[in-house]
Design a protein around this motif. Structure first.
Motif, PDB file in Angstrom:
ATOM      1  N   ILE A 402       0.837  -1.195   0.000  1.00  0.00           N
ATOM      2  CA  ILE A 402       0.000   0.000   0.000  1.00  0.00           C
ATOM      3  C   ILE A 402       0.873   1.247   0.000  1.00  0.00           C
ATOM      4  N   HIS A 403       1.934   1.227   0.804  1.00  0.00           N
ATOM      5  CA  HIS A 403       2.850   2.366   0.849  1.00  0.00           C
ATOM      6  C   HIS A 403       3.442   2.631  -0.530  1.00  0.00           C
ATOM      7  N   LEU A 404       3.925   1.593  -1.200  1.00  0.00           N
ATOM      8  CA  LEU A 404       4.528   1.755  -2.525  1.00  0.00           C
ATOM      9  C   LEU A 404       3.495   2.191  -3.555  1.00  0.00           C
ATOM     10  N   CYS A 405       2.318   1.624  -3.465  1.00  0.00           N
ATOM     11  CA  CYS A 405       1.229   1.994  -4.372  1.00  0.00           C
ATOM     12  C   CYS A 405       0.908   3.484  -4.246  1.00  0.00           C
ATOM     13  N   LEU A 406       0.853   3.988  -3.025  1.00  0.00           N
ATOM     14  CA  LEU A 406       0.567   5.407  -2.812  1.00  0.00           C
ATOM     15  C   LEU A 406       1.722   6.279  -3.297  1.00  0.00           C
ATOM     16  N   ALA A 407       2.959   5.856  -3.048  1.00  0.00           N
ATOM     17  CA  ALA A 407       4.107   6.633  -3.506  1.00  0.00           C
ATOM     18  C   ALA A 407       4.088   6.780  -5.023  1.00  0.00           C
ATOM     19  N   ASN A 408       3.711   5.720  -5.720  1.00  0.00           N
ATOM     20  CA  ASN A 408       3.635   5.783  -7.179  1.00  0.00           C
ATOM     21  C   ASN A 408       2.530   6.694  -7.671  1.00  0.00           C
ATOM     22  N   ARG A 409       1.650   7.093  -6.783  1.00  0.00           N
ATOM     23  CA  ARG A 409       0.565   8.012  -7.130  1.00  0.00           C
ATOM     24  C   ARG A 409       0.758   9.384  -6.488  1.00  0.00           C
ATOM     25  N   GLY A 410       1.988   9.639  -6.060  1.00  0.00           N
ATOM     26  CA  GLY A 410       2.335  10.971  -5.567  1.00  0.00           C
ATOM     27  C   GLY A 410       1.988  11.234  -4.118  1.00  0.00           C
ATOM     28  N   ILE A 411       1.858  10.179  -3.322  1.00  0.00           N
ATOM     29  CA  ILE A 411       1.506  10.317  -1.908  1.00  0.00           C
ATOM     30  C   ILE A 411       2.608   9.679  -1.072  1.00  0.00           C
ATOM     31  N   LEU A 412       3.180  10.451  -0.149  1.00  0.00           N
ATOM     32  CA  LEU A 412       4.264   9.951   0.687  1.00  0.00           C
ATOM     33  C   LEU A 412       3.760   9.772   2.110  1.00  0.00           C
ATOM     34  N   LEU A 413       3.787   8.519   2.584  1.00  0.00           N
ATOM     35  CA  LEU A 413       3.447   8.184   3.960  1.00  0.00           C
ATOM     36  C   LEU A 413       4.718   7.848   4.720  1.00  0.00           C
ATOM     37  N   ALA A 414       4.637   7.836   6.037  1.00  0.00           N
ATOM     38  CA  ALA A 414       5.772   7.372   6.835  1.00  0.00           C
ATOM     39  C   ALA A 414       6.029   5.904   6.517  1.00  0.00           C
ATOM     40  N   PRO A 415       7.289   5.499   6.473  1.00  0.00           N
ATOM     41  CA  PRO A 415       7.588   4.113   6.095  1.00  0.00           C
ATOM     42  C   PRO A 415       7.227   3.097   7.152  1.00  0.00           C
ATOM     43  N   PHE A 416       6.875   3.562   8.337  1.00  0.00           N
ATOM     44  CA  PHE A 416       6.559   2.647   9.432  1.00  0.00           C
ATOM     45  C   PHE A 416       5.042   2.563   9.616  1.00  0.00           C
ATOM     46  N   HIS A 417       4.486   1.409   9.395  1.00  0.00           N
ATOM     47  CA  HIS A 417       3.059   1.103   9.571  1.00  0.00           C
ATOM     48  C   HIS A 417       2.117   2.192   9.051  1.00  0.00           C
ATOM     49  N   ASN A 418       2.419   2.722   7.859  1.00  0.00           N
ATOM     50  CA  ASN A 418       1.475   3.569   7.108  1.00  0.00           C
ATOM     51  C   ASN A 418       0.821   4.657   7.956  1.00  0.00           C
ATOM     52  N   MET A 419       1.656   5.411   8.646  1.00  0.00           N
ATOM     53  CA  MET A 419       1.189   6.531   9.461  1.00  0.00           C
ATOM     54  C   MET A 419       1.174   7.799   8.619  1.00  0.00           C
ATOM     55  N   MET A 420       0.173   8.644   8.847  1.00  0.00           N
ATOM     56  CA  MET A 420      -0.001   9.886   8.103  1.00  0.00           C
ATOM     57  C   MET A 420      -0.091  11.061   9.064  1.00  0.00           C
ATOM     58  N   LEU A 421       0.539  12.164   8.701  1.00  0.00           N
ATOM     59  CA  LEU A 421       0.502  13.393   9.489  1.00  0.00           C
ATOM     60  C   LEU A 421      -0.119  14.503   8.664  1.00  0.00           C
ATOM     61  N   VAL A 422      -0.959  15.279   9.312  1.00  0.00           N
ATOM     62  CA  VAL A 422      -1.583  16.437   8.671  1.00  0.00           C
ATOM     63  C   VAL A 422      -0.996  17.691   9.296  1.00  0.00           C
ATOM     64  N   SER A 423      -0.370  18.526   8.480  1.00  0.00           N
ATOM     65  CA  SER A 423       0.262  19.755   8.953  1.00  0.00           C
ATOM     66  C   SER A 423      -0.701  20.925   8.841  1.00  0.00           C
TER      67      SER A 423
END
Length: 447
Positions: A402-423
């Motif tokens: 899922i992480h790689l799939c999102l990266a290929n679509r222009g979305i960068l998540l934390a590499p550890f257990h698909n954590m997301m931060l909203v700034s």
């Protein structure tokens, strides 16, 4: 349920897509032979992609790679840039300080105001600066042992408090075990570190009853083994039991600063005796702080007065350097504000709602967990109650694809257990793109 066959199929396809789109990254890593494992620091190899993306620049909530790809950045330096990359006020302050000197081993005029800012934000009156949160946690453990006269500390199974040896004890089959990943450890930590499961009030009471534990070192919400929320009443019980047994309560809020202005303790309670926070308070400049109550400060001063002068084992030459002080002062005065948290929490709510809609529409038994501006989707049916359950529920292959799939679509998540931060500078359009890309990934896995 996602089959292993589907995971392998999508993983192979996405890896090929990544190679085609990131040729300069591959060339970079091939040329970086002087770095161990081709990276300046080994954690940079922990990304699920065939090689790590190589950053060219970042601004706000967008990161651009040397291959010219722009990413909606929800990793944000694994919290270091939680409030956005290079806020203009911070960039200006750093440039000014760089022209005036970087490290003096002396206090600066900004230092007094900064200590007051920390007190106002986090509610503790006394502070010290370190270079990393790992260093701050080490210092706090030393102080707690010194002022209490007790050798043991207590941590929770699966916790992570930086590169602090004392915290690398887990439970395996209900028995304390030194973490297998700890390199070069020669001393048995189990004699001075007690480990129990998070949210287990009965085990906590039994452990503290012996009155031989100097401190409980805890995240008020676990964030490094997936996100494990505190059960109703558990933190209040933790505070009460520490009071009853003369045990110091330490909150490591390096990640849970996402909970709200002042961190989890201020936002939700209870108040700790000491706290540590790092990474984001300098906007990415290496620095951390630990704060403590007036009573703890008095006990620390008495300990200092009673011992022989010399090296305390606490601190480094670069601690509280002028650049770090300038960075933290600017962040707390201009960037880390209640208004910034309002934007972060509103964006996080939008993200949670979008992810939950995708999961429901897909008929998956997954769920979404939120700690303020920190969001994570877990590929299991029920939220784990402790670190043991969280580790058992992890599906590394599925999370990686899922992480790689999102990266290929222009979305960068934390590499550890698909954590997301909203700034505070994350746009609704970026959140919506993440949700849309997540839906694409789920559809691909269910084909």
């Amino acid at each position: 349920m996602i089959s292993s066959t589907a995971i392998a199929r999508v993983a192979n396809r996405e890896a090929d897509r990544f190679r085609d789109a990131n040729r300069q990254a591959f060339a970079h890593h091939a040329a970086a032979k002087g770095w161990f494992q081709s990276v300046p620091f080994h954690w940079m190899r922990d990304w699920p992609s065939p090689v790590p993306i190589v950053a060219a620049s970042a601004s706000g909530a967008t990161l651009t790679s040397i291959d010219g790809q722009a990413y909606d950045d929800f990793c944000l330096g694994d919290t270091a840039s939680l409030f956005g990359h290079s806020p203009p006020a911070l960039a200006a302050a750093l440039a000014k300080q760089a022209a005036e000197g970087l490290s003096y081993m002396l206090p600066t005029t900004r230092g007094a105001a900064l200590s007051e800012r920390f007190s106002a934000m986090f509610g503790l009156p006394q502070w010290q600066v370190t270079t990393t949160a790992s260093e701050a946690n080490r210092a706090v453990i030393r102080w707690c042992r010194g002022i209490s006269g007790r050798a043991k500390i207590l941590t929770f199974n699966g916790a992570y408090h930086g590169a602090v040896d004392d915290a690398f004890v887990d439970l395996k089959g209900g028995m304390p075990t030194m973490r297998a990943s700890l390199v070069g450890q020669v001393h048995d930590l189990r004699g001075t570190t007690t480990v129990i499961e998070f949210n287990d009030e009965e085990a906590l009471a039994a452990a503290l009853r012996g009155r031989d534990i100097a401190c409980v070192l805890a995240e008020p919400v676990m964030t490094n083994v997936g996100m494990v929320l505190d059960a109703p009443g558990f933190l209040a019980a933790l505070r009460r039991l520490c009071n009853e047994t003369g045990t110091l309560l330490v909150f490591d809020e390096t990640h849970t600063i996402s909970s709200g202005y002042g961190g989890h303790g201020v936002t939700h309670g209870p108040a700790p005796d000491l706290m540590v926070v790092g990474k984001s308070i300098g906007g990415g400049v290496p620095c951390a702080v630990y704060g403590f109550s007036a009573d703890v400060a008095d006990r620390m001063a008495s300990l200092n007065a009673a011992r022989a002068p010399g090296h305390s084992g606490i601190g480094t030459t670069l601690s509280a350097n002028a650049l770090a002080i300038a960075a933290m002062d600017t962040m707390l005065s201009d960037v880390i504000t209640p208004a910034a948290y309002d934007r972060m929490l509103r964006g996080a709510a939008r993200l949670v709602g979008g992810l939950e809609q995708v999961i429901a529409a897909s008929g998956l038994d997954w769920h979404v967990t939120q700690v303020g501006a920190r969001v994570e989707f877990l590929t299991c049916p029920t939220p784990p109650r402790n670190g043991g359950e969280a580790k058992a529920a992890m599906h590394p292959e599925l999370e990686a694809v899922i992480h790689l799939c999102l990266a290929n679509r222009g979305i960068l998540l934390a590499p550890f257990h698909n954590m997301m931060l909203v700034s505070p500078v994350t746009g609704d359009n970026q959140i919506d793109r993440l949700v849309g890309a997540f839906a694409d990934c789920v559809r691909a896995l269910k084909e």
